[in-house]
Design a protein around this motif. Structure first.
Motif, mmCIF file in Angstrom:
data_model
loop_
_atom_site.group_PDB
_atom_site.id
_atom_site.type_symbol
_atom_site.label_atom_id
_atom_site.label_comp_id
_atom_site.label_asym_id
_atom_site.label_seq_id
_atom_site.Cartn_x
_atom_site.Cartn_y
_atom_site.Cartn_z
ATOM 1 N N ARG A 1 77.421 -47.240 -9.183
ATOM 2 C CA ARG A 1 76.651 -48.081 -9.869
ATOM 3 C C ARG A 1 75.578 -48.471 -9.000
ATOM 4 O O ARG A 1 75.721 -48.929 -7.899
ATOM 5 C CB ARG A 1 77.166 -49.116 -10.837
ATOM 6 C CG ARG A 1 78.024 -48.817 -11.938
ATOM 7 C CD ARG A 1 76.943 -48.070 -13.017
ATOM 8 N NE ARG A 1 75.984 -48.917 -13.504
ATOM 9 C CZ ARG A 1 76.264 -49.847 -14.491
ATOM 10 N NH1 ARG A 1 77.277 -50.063 -15.095
ATOM 11 N NH2 ARG A 1 75.317 -50.646 -14.756
ATOM 12 N N SER A 2 74.175 -48.275 -9.600
ATOM 13 C CA SER A 2 73.165 -48.958 -8.990
ATOM 14 C C SER A 2 72.364 -49.912 -9.840
ATOM 15 O O SER A 2 72.416 -49.772 -11.251
ATOM 16 C CB SER A 2 71.771 -47.755 -8.756
ATOM 17 O OG SER A 2 70.890 -48.145 -8.351
ATOM 18 N N PHE A 3 72.171 -51.148 -9.450
ATOM 19 C CA PHE A 3 71.362 -51.943 -10.074
ATOM 20 C C PHE A 3 70.205 -52.184 -9.513
ATOM 21 O O PHE A 3 70.002 -52.935 -8.272
ATOM 22 C CB PHE A 3 72.391 -53.381 -10.234
ATOM 23 C CG PHE A 3 73.561 -53.066 -10.847
ATOM 24 C CD1 PHE A 3 73.721 -53.269 -12.517
ATOM 25 C CD2 PHE A 3 74.584 -52.719 -10.203
ATOM 26 C CE1 PHE A 3 74.771 -53.300 -13.035
ATOM 27 C CE2 PHE A 3 75.987 -52.729 -10.850
ATOM 28 C CZ PHE A 3 75.917 -52.932 -12.238
ATOM 29 N N LEU B 1 57.381 -52.553 -12.450
ATOM 30 C CA LEU B 1 57.871 -52.161 -11.185
ATOM 31 C C LEU B 1 58.994 -50.883 -11.319
ATOM 32 O O LEU B 1 58.660 -50.150 -10.429
ATOM 33 C CB LEU B 1 58.710 -53.450 -10.526
ATOM 34 C CG LEU B 1 57.974 -54.621 -10.127
ATOM 35 C CD1 LEU B 1 58.837 -55.661 -9.741
ATOM 36 C CD2 LEU B 1 56.863 -54.155 -9.098
ATOM 37 N N ALA B 2 59.603 -50.828 -12.274
ATOM 38 C CA ALA B 2 60.490 -50.004 -12.380
ATOM 39 C C ALA B 2 59.661 -48.368 -12.611
ATOM 40 O O ALA B 2 60.296 -47.407 -11.991
ATOM 41 C CB ALA B 2 61.668 -49.915 -13.512
ATOM 42 N N ALA B 3 58.841 -48.506 -13.362
ATOM 43 C CA ALA B 3 57.640 -47.533 -13.670
ATOM 44 C C ALA B 3 57.128 -47.177 -12.414
ATOM 45 O O ALA B 3 56.966 -45.649 -12.047
ATOM 46 C CB ALA B 3 56.660 -47.547 -14.806
ATOM 47 N N CYS B 4 56.632 -47.737 -11.507
ATOM 48 C CA CYS B 4 56.054 -47.492 -10.225
ATOM 49 C C CYS B 4 57.226 -47.021 -9.393
ATOM 50 O O CYS B 4 56.681 -45.801 -8.662
ATOM 51 C CB CYS B 4 55.223 -48.608 -9.649
ATOM 52 S SG CYS B 4 54.579 -48.642 -8.058
ATOM 53 N N LEU B 5 58.335 -47.521 -9.313
ATOM 54 C CA LEU B 5 59.519 -47.138 -8.466
ATOM 55 C C LEU B 5 59.706 -45.498 -9.067
ATOM 56 O O LEU B 5 59.766 -44.649 -8.048
ATOM 57 C CB LEU B 5 60.376 -47.886 -8.531
ATOM 58 C CG LEU B 5 61.694 -47.500 -7.360
ATOM 59 C CD1 LEU B 5 61.405 -47.520 -6.166
ATOM 60 C CD2 LEU B 5 62.700 -48.270 -7.721
ATOM 61 N N TRP B 6 59.610 -45.374 -10.072
ATOM 62 C CA TRP B 6 60.186 -44.018 -10.550
ATOM 63 C C TRP B 6 59.321 -42.686 -10.002
ATOM 64 O O TRP B 6 59.500 -41.801 -9.556
ATOM 65 C CB TRP B 6 60.173 -43.785 -12.141
ATOM 66 C CG TRP B 6 60.774 -42.461 -12.733
ATOM 67 C CD1 TRP B 6 59.893 -41.698 -13.438
ATOM 68 C CD2 TRP B 6 61.672 -41.906 -12.470
ATOM 69 N NE1 TRP B 6 60.446 -40.485 -13.613
ATOM 70 C CE2 TRP B 6 61.780 -40.615 -12.919
ATOM 71 C CE3 TRP B 6 63.019 -41.959 -11.682
ATOM 72 C CZ2 TRP B 6 62.693 -39.714 -12.883
ATOM 73 C CZ3 TRP B 6 63.963 -41.220 -11.463
ATOM 74 C CH2 TRP B 6 63.898 -39.929 -12.235
ATOM 75 N N ARG C 1 66.349 -47.414 -16.103
ATOM 76 C CA ARG C 1 67.686 -46.678 -16.282
ATOM 77 C C ARG C 1 67.487 -45.275 -15.566
ATOM 78 O O ARG C 1 68.344 -44.829 -14.898
ATOM 79 C CB ARG C 1 67.835 -46.257 -17.830
ATOM 80 C CG ARG C 1 67.931 -47.504 -18.609
ATOM 81 C CD ARG C 1 68.935 -47.330 -20.000
ATOM 82 N NE ARG C 1 67.830 -46.706 -20.860
ATOM 83 C CZ ARG C 1 67.007 -47.247 -21.481
ATOM 84 N NH1 ARG C 1 67.188 -48.722 -21.522
ATOM 85 N NH2 ARG C 1 66.119 -46.671 -22.201
ATOM 86 N N LYS C 2 66.258 -44.907 -15.669
ATOM 87 C CA LYS C 2 65.981 -43.563 -14.863
ATOM 88 C C LYS C 2 66.260 -43.689 -13.255
ATOM 89 O O LYS C 2 66.571 -42.773 -12.462
ATOM 90 C CB LYS C 2 64.528 -43.020 -14.943
ATOM 91 C CG LYS C 2 64.476 -42.260 -16.560
ATOM 92 C CD LYS C 2 63.031 -42.142 -17.012
ATOM 93 C CE LYS C 2 62.205 -41.111 -16.221
ATOM 94 N NZ LYS C 2 62.549 -39.677 -16.906
ATOM 95 N N CYS C 3 65.747 -44.906 -12.741
ATOM 96 C CA CYS C 3 65.882 -45.190 -11.347
ATOM 97 C C CYS C 3 67.197 -45.250 -10.992
ATOM 98 O O CYS C 3 67.569 -44.502 -9.957
ATOM 99 C CB CYS C 3 64.969 -46.353 -10.972
ATOM 100 S SG CYS C 3 63.062 -45.912 -11.141
ATOM 101 N N ASN C 4 67.905 -46.069 -11.579
ATOM 102 C CA ASN C 4 69.275 -46.365 -11.236
ATOM 103 C C ASN C 4 70.231 -44.999 -11.523
ATOM 104 O O ASN C 4 71.012 -44.753 -10.517
ATOM 105 C CB ASN C 4 70.112 -47.441 -12.267
ATOM 106 C CG ASN C 4 69.614 -48.871 -12.116
ATOM 107 O OD1 ASN C 4 69.199 -49.146 -10.948
ATOM 108 N ND2 ASN C 4 69.245 -49.568 -12.930
ATOM 109 N N ALA C 5 69.921 -44.161 -12.680
ATOM 110 C CA ALA C 5 70.643 -42.899 -12.633
ATOM 111 C C ALA C 5 70.498 -42.040 -11.395
ATOM 112 O O ALA C 5 71.443 -41.274 -10.947
ATOM 113 C CB ALA C 5 70.276 -42.255 -13.877
ATOM 114 N N LEU C 6 69.156 -41.939 -10.917
ATOM 115 C CA LEU C 6 68.991 -40.936 -9.865
ATOM 116 C C LEU C 6 69.639 -41.443 -8.543
ATOM 117 O O LEU C 6 70.282 -40.895 -7.836
ATOM 118 C CB LEU C 6 67.200 -41.038 -9.544
ATOM 119 C CG LEU C 6 66.763 -40.164 -8.480
ATOM 120 C CD1 LEU C 6 65.647 -39.293 -8.686
ATOM 121 C CD2 LEU C 6 66.895 -40.667 -7.078
#
Length: 379
Positions: free
Chosen positions: A51-53, A241-246, A37-42
């Motif tokens: 929107r980002s998915f 993966l999302a944690a790494c990306l953030w 959610r944090k990555c998409n929001a940024l």
């Protein structure tokens, strides 16, 4: 062979392991958790998209785009021949025919002057690729797409946080795809994102991404039964993966600054040599702001390119060429591609050479690359 100076080396911003551990500690490592959610929001905020998915790859984001556009057998999609196979495959998987356009000799982007002549009654979309993160001529291309009622899709694998006329790349088309592959500026190893700029696609994108089900609507209390409602697949990346990306997205300014220094140093150091050796350096128009994704040189001939590759290899330095023309590939020829269809693509692909370029490239190692190139006499 292991190279002392590789073409690419993944670089970490600092908090990747911390955030991955936090995802494990929270007990949620499947998709759509806090970090997703944090990555998409940024991305939505910084790029100004509806929107980002997050997806498992840029390839999957492009496949979702083709589904959302209801691309069908017999449809045609215009795209550059000078691109990665995923740009074409996403639409071919839906039964469409790729119609290959040539590129500009300066930016190596799709030549906007060649698009309109390729449009037929079967054309459904134009998919552009922002090569090396330098924006295509989106004002002209958007006007052409609008005039002919065509969907405009951006393959923005190279261009995250790049700009065209002060507007973020990825925000021009109705849909856009991002990459977070290991070779990209911002990475989580393997990953991507579908950016949706037209609200009519948002709800269906959510369903396609969740295997064709209404799972997300059920979780939000908007539906009371979990069921299969559309085509789809498993495009949702894990929270790991999302944690790494953030962590990478948090450090985007630091990453950009480091890469800009490397790019600028290459350009300043090689400019005089290139002029005397009939070698071309990258072109970035003044109305484009690049994210410093890669640094390439265009050699005067294929033979000179191979000789320089060999010289660098002898010094344990890996430099690589790039895309082969899709229209001349075995699959491209099945769709009618033939020699001479895209002459600029055919010439450039045989002469382009990408130099080692990654966020952690040291000045000392970069100097070794530059010294080896400047000492090259076979150009």
């Amino acid at each position: 062979m292991k190279y002392r100076i590789p073409f690419n080396r993944p670089c970490f911003a600092g908090n990747e392991q911390k955030y991955i551990a936090a995802a494990f500690a929270a007990g949620h490592i499947s998709g759509d958790g806090k970090f997703t959610r944090k990555c998409n929001a940024l991305l939505e905020r910084r790029l100004g998209v509806k929107r980002s998915f997050l997806t498992t790859s840029c390839t999957h984001a492009l496949e979702m785009a083709a589904m959302l556009l209801n691309v069908r057998p017999g449809d045609e999609v215009i795209l550059p021949s000078f691109t990665f196979v995923s740009t074409a495959n996403a639409f071919v998987l839906r039964g469409a025919k790729p119609v290959f356009a040539d590129i500009r000799p300066d930016t190596l982007n799709i030549d906007e002057r060649k698009i309109e002549r390729l449009i037929s009654p079967k054309t459904r979309a134009v998919c552009v690729v922002h090569y090396a993160g330098v924006g295509c001529e989106m004002e002209v291309i958007a006007r052409i797409a609008g005039k002919h009622n065509l969907a405009l899709v951006e393959d923005n694998a190279h261009g995250l946080f790049g700009y065209y006329q002060n507007k973020p790349l990825g925000s021009f088309g109705c849909l856009a795809a991002q990459s977070f592959h290991e070779t990209k500026n911002i990475t989580c190893g393997e990953g991507g994102a579908l950016l949706v700029n037209d609200e009519k696609y948002i709800e269906r994108a959510e369903i396609i991404r969740e295997k064709g089900t209404n799972r997300s609507r059920v979780f939000r209390g908007l539906a009371d039964k979990y069921t299969w409602t559309d085509i789809g697949s498993s495009y949702l990346p894990s929270e790991i993966l999302a944690a790494c990306l953030w962590a990478q997205l948090e450090a985007r300014a630091k990453i950009r600054k480091a890469r800009q220094k490397i790019w600028d140093y290459y350009y300043a150091s090689l400019k005089e040599w290139a002029s005397g050796a009939n070698v071309r350096l990258p072109v970035v128009p003044p109305h484009c702001r690049q994210p410093y994704h890669m640094f390439y040189i265009i050699m005067p001939s294929g033979r000179a390119r191979q000789a320089l590759i060999d010289r660098l290899k002898a010094k344990s330095i890996l430099a690589v060429f790039h895309y082969l023309p899709l229209h001349l590939s075995p699959m491209g020829r099945k769709f009618g591609g033939k020699t001479g269809d895209c002459p600029v693509t055919e010439q450039i692909s045989g002469r382009i050479l990408r130099l080692p370029f990654y966020t952690g490239l040291s000045r000392a190692d970069q100097d070794k690359v530059i010294e080896t190139i400047i000492g090259f006499k076979n150009g």
